[in-house]
Design an enzyme around this catalytic site. Structure first.
Site, PDB file in Angstrom:
ATOM      1  N   ASN A 228       0.782  -1.240   0.000  1.00 30.79           N
ATOM      2  CA  ASN A 228       0.000   0.000   0.000  1.00 30.79           C
ATOM      3  C   ASN A 228       0.812   1.287   0.000  1.00 30.79           C
ATOM      4  OD1 ASN A 228      -2.002  -2.015   0.455  1.00 30.79           O
ATOM      5  ND2 ASN A 228      -3.357  -0.409   1.183  1.00 30.79           N
ATOM      6  N   TRP A 238     -10.171  -7.364  -2.154  1.00 28.23           N
ATOM      7  CA  TRP A 238     -11.303  -7.956  -1.424  1.00 28.23           C
ATOM      8  C   TRP A 238     -12.630  -7.795  -2.161  1.00 28.23           C
ATOM      9  CZ3 TRP A 238      -7.043  -6.115   1.082  1.00 28.23           C
ATOM     10  CH2 TRP A 238      -6.486  -6.929   2.066  1.00 28.23           C
ATOM     11  N   CYS A 274      -6.052 -11.784   3.896  1.00 32.59           N
ATOM     12  CA  CYS A 274      -5.341 -11.780   5.180  1.00 32.59           C
ATOM     13  C   CYS A 274      -4.442 -12.992   5.395  1.00 32.59           C
ATOM     14  CB  CYS A 274      -6.319 -11.605   6.336  1.00 32.59           C
ATOM     15  SG  CYS A 274      -7.482 -12.973   6.567  1.00 32.59           S
ATOM     16  N   HIS A 333     -10.104 -13.398  10.687  1.00 31.28           N
ATOM     17  CA  HIS A 333      -8.979 -12.577  10.241  1.00 31.28           C
ATOM     18  C   HIS A 333      -7.712 -13.262  10.726  1.00 31.28           C
ATOM     19  CE1 HIS A 333      -6.489  -9.373   8.982  1.00 31.28           C
ATOM     20  NE2 HIS A 333      -6.254  -8.880  10.179  1.00 31.28           N
ATOM     21  N   ASP A 356       0.559  -7.593  12.056  1.00 31.03           N
ATOM     22  CA  ASP A 356      -0.486  -7.778  11.048  1.00 31.03           C
ATOM     23  C   ASP A 356      -0.098  -7.029   9.778  1.00 31.03           C
ATOM     24  OD1 ASP A 356      -2.792  -8.156   9.602  1.00 31.03           O
ATOM     25  OD2 ASP A 356      -4.155  -7.524  11.196  1.00 31.03           O
ATOM     26  N   TYR A 538     -15.380 -13.599   2.842  1.00 30.29           N
ATOM     27  CA  TYR A 538     -15.099 -13.920   4.246  1.00 30.29           C
ATOM     28  C   TYR A 538     -15.099 -12.676   5.130  1.00 30.29           C
ATOM     29  CZ  TYR A 538     -10.215 -12.265   4.351  1.00 30.29           C
ATOM     30  OH  TYR A 538      -9.084 -11.497   4.350  1.00 30.29           O
TER      31      TYR A 538
END
Length: 706
Positions: A228, A238, A274, A333, A356, A538
């Site tokens: 990003n 997504w 994820c 997640h 993460d 999801y």
């Protein structure tokens, strides 16, 4: 007497590799771990006199300097393992000398250049001996990444495959993942990820000098695994559209992703979600020597405004209103935990740290998250670095449902507010079973201690200090409310409701459920029930509506009634995503304005079995048999088996499957020749354009050839 020259160096790859647990790295350079002796044998032009010393120089990164601890000059003397580089003569036979070198336990990790000269030769006459790579050392008690258990070091540092848990809280599925940290070029790629970071591009010398610190290194990696803010490794997607890239569910491991990024000159690889980000980060951190595991949180909150509640807006059929709903609760997640000491926070917060790499919210201007101490999350110390508020909300936020009326009024609807942060899971040490680690993140739901921690966290979240670490503008809106006790009260309805699955929900088959309603009162009640169903990702983002129906139900005193709900295969087949998920919702409107929302997340099941027909031995071909079934009530023609497994076969294997009639089973056999011993993971996926991939894996215990 002529000065001594170094004519040859033997890096003792096999001896050092065994001692440092680095023998599986296939790179040409020696790979060792910090804070531990390693030995070299040098051929000299003559015998070294007893009073002569060897002077070594090690340097890493551009503009290496002793001031930045990226360069050290030291000579053979008494060997000491401490906070400086040292060397000692071990053995001398005529013109050959063996020396031991030791790095500090807090040395900068990375690729080093080693030079040496005898003390009898003038300065600047150093002979470049070559390069070696220095890694973190979980076997060294003085290293910040030290992990005391050998079983855990084998699992979290050396195991090159694993399991990632996906699905829904009531139906958790294991997916194999090939970390492959010892595959060709992977260590080199992991080091290049550090060199591609914005911090390195801006000030390379200072950046390298910080690479002694696992807090710094892991935070950099959490930013670089997503693309990003930089030309990071993986680009997220997504929206269910994967043109020009790979569907995230089609990846079977990290190796192909990392190699594609590297060979493509650091162009982000499309696409990840994820578990892909977490799988790749696990590979990188294990490769660098930090004990790391993959963790799945079921019903995971994405709290965009930091008010510790996920506010979901629905219509009269319980359908999510996406233009109003900014927060979300994902079915699951996946993130990472790495084990190291927190010198910046104090020993109370040592141990597992959340990291993460999935790009969800910015932290200090970058899409990065962590390390956040798991202990700090459990104790509500959300003000501590890094990103405690976001991680705390992921496992503790309240789930609040609002009915949005056409006149733009909102009304609180009764629903389960405590459904977030369930079944937090990771792979067991030494087996593929699931371990529930929810207790590491929070005290038992509803306990006095859990409520005290929640209250403590809210106070800290409201303080300026907590949000100083995540600079952001909090949106002012009707949703700017803080705790549940500040929200308008919601009456507990006089009925209860629950969806029950009547038959296992199987891909390709009709779904048969019942909505069970129970009257809790001694008087008859009339209930209007609006039922809706949608295929979802999801993240619970709706893809397409597949069901909408209404019922009026009369419930006698204390009566229970079952309303049948059927969704045919033809209703969902065109809109089912690779996630194979469907969300059912029932908005129950009772007398006197009572409202109850009942929800059910369904993951469709599939089927594949894998058998190894005989013992598996290094260098010996063995047959694998796979049983597949066409899940559909129509024939399929284009099926392919995709096979992958580190140490079992080179790259990927693609095997065409004959045409399959409706519900037909088929046995497919193929051969593999293992190249590495120990437990090895073989992944086999059945791929077709007519249904989502059916994934399977098996652990094969490979023996060493006699």
């Amino acid at each position: 007497m002529a000065g001594v020259r170094i004519t040859k160096v033997d890096w003792q790859h096999s001896e050092n590799g065994a001692a440092h647990h680095t023998q599986d790295y296939p790179c040409p350079e020696l790979v060792v771990r910090r804070g531990q002796l390693f030995s070299l044998t040098l051929d000299l032009s003559r015998v070294l006199d007893s009073e002569e010393a060897l002077i070594f120089t090690v340097e890493t990164g551009p503009h290496a300097s002793e001031a930045l601890h990226t360069k050290a000059i030291f000579q053979t003397a008494e060997l000491e393992i401490g906070d400086t580089w040292t060397a000692a003569k071990e053995d001398q036979t005529e013109n050959t000398i063996t020396v031991s070198l030791s790095s500090p336990s807090n040395a900068v990790i990375g690729r080093y250049l080693l030079s040496a000269r005898p003390s009898s030769r003038r300065k600047h006459s150093d002979r470049k001996l070559g390069q070696f790579i220095l890694l973190f050392n979980p076997w060294c008690p003085e290293d910040d990444v030290f992990l005391d258990s050998e079983e855990e070091r084998q699992e979290y540092v050396l195991n090159d495959s694993g399991v990632i848990f996906r699905g829904v809280e009531k139906h958790i599925r294991a997916q194999g993942w090939n970390y492959g940290q010892f595959e060709e070029d992977i260590l080199n790629i992991c080091l290049s990820i550090l060199d591609r970071s914005p911090s390195h591009q801006e000030d390379p010398a200072t950046d390298v000098s910080h690479r002694h610190d696992p807090v710094y290194v892991t935070r950099i990696i959490s930013a670089m695994v997503n693309s990003n803010n930089d030309r990071g490794v993986v680009q997220g997607q997504w929206q269910g559209k994967y043109g020009g890239g790979t569907n995230p569910l089609n990846w079977r491991g990290s190796v192909a992703i990392l190699q594609k990024w590297f060979k493509g000159r650091y162009k982000p690889v499309k696409y990840g979600q994820c578990w892909v980000f977490a799988g790749v980060m696990c590979t990188v951190l294990r490769c660098l020597g930090i004990a790391t595991r993959v963790v799945s949180n079921f019903n995971s909150a994405h709290d965009t405004d930091g008010n510790l509640s996920v506010d979901k807006y629905v219509d009269s059929y319980g359908r999510t209103l996406e233009d109003l709903t900014e927060d979300s609760m994902w079915n699951f997640h996946v993130w990472n935990e790495s084990w190291f000491a927190r010198q910046d926070l104090g020993p109370s917060y040592d141990g597992w740290q959340v990291l993460d790499a999935t790009p969800q919210e910015e932290s200090e201007g970058m899409f990065q998250c962590g390390p956040a101490s798991v202990t700090a999350i459990r104790e509500g110390d959300v003000h501590l670095a890094h990103d405690g508020p976001f991680v705390f909300a992921e496992v503790n936020a309240d789930y609040i449902t609002w009915l949005w009326h056409e006149d733009k009024r909102r009304e609180r609807v009764y629903s389960d507010t405590k459904k977030i942060g369930r079944c937090i899971s990771t792979k067991a040490v030494g087996s593929d079973s699931r371990v529930d680690i929810t207790g590491l993140y929070k005290y038992p739901e509803g306990s006095r201690k859990e409520r005290q921690v929640y209250s403590k966290a809210v106070k800290k979240l409201l303080s300026v200090e907590a949000w100083g670490r995540r600079r952001r503008i909090r949106r002012a809106s009707v949703r700017g409310v803080w705790r549940e006790d500040l929200l308008e009260p919601v009456t507990k309805p006089s009925i209860t409701g629950k969806f029950k699955v009547l038959e296992p929900p199987v891909l390709g088959q009709d779904l048969k459920l019942a909505l069970c309603l129970t009257n809790l009162t001694a008087r008859a009640q009339r209930v209007r029930v609006n039922v809706s169903g949608a295929t979802i990702l999801y993240t619970r983002k709706p893809v397409a509506e597949i069901l909408r129906e209404s019922h009026t139900v009369k419930l006698g005193p204390l009566e229970e009634k079952k309303i049948p709900v059927t969704i045919s295969y033809s209703q969902y087949k065109g809109d089912l995503t690779e996630d194979k998920k469907i969300l059912l919702a029932a908005m129950c409107l009772v007398n006197k304005g009572e409202k109850l929302l009942v929800e059910k997340d369904i993951t469709l099941e599939d089927f594949i079995t894998i058998k190894v027909l005989g013992p598996a031995v290094v260098g010996v071909t063995v047959t694998v048999e796979v049983l597949v079934i066409n899940p559909l009530s129509e024939s399929v023609k284009d099926c392919v088996l995709m096979v992958e497994g580190s140490g079992l076969l080179q790259g990927q294997l693609s095997i065409e499957v004959p045409s399959l009639q409706p519900q037909e089973k088929a046995l497919i056999q193929f051969n593999i020749t293992p190249s590495k011993s120990g437990p090895r993971q073989l992944q086999v996926d059945l791929v077709s354009s007519q249904f989502p991939d059916i994934k399977g894996f098996v652990i094969i215990h490979v023996a060493t050839a006699k």
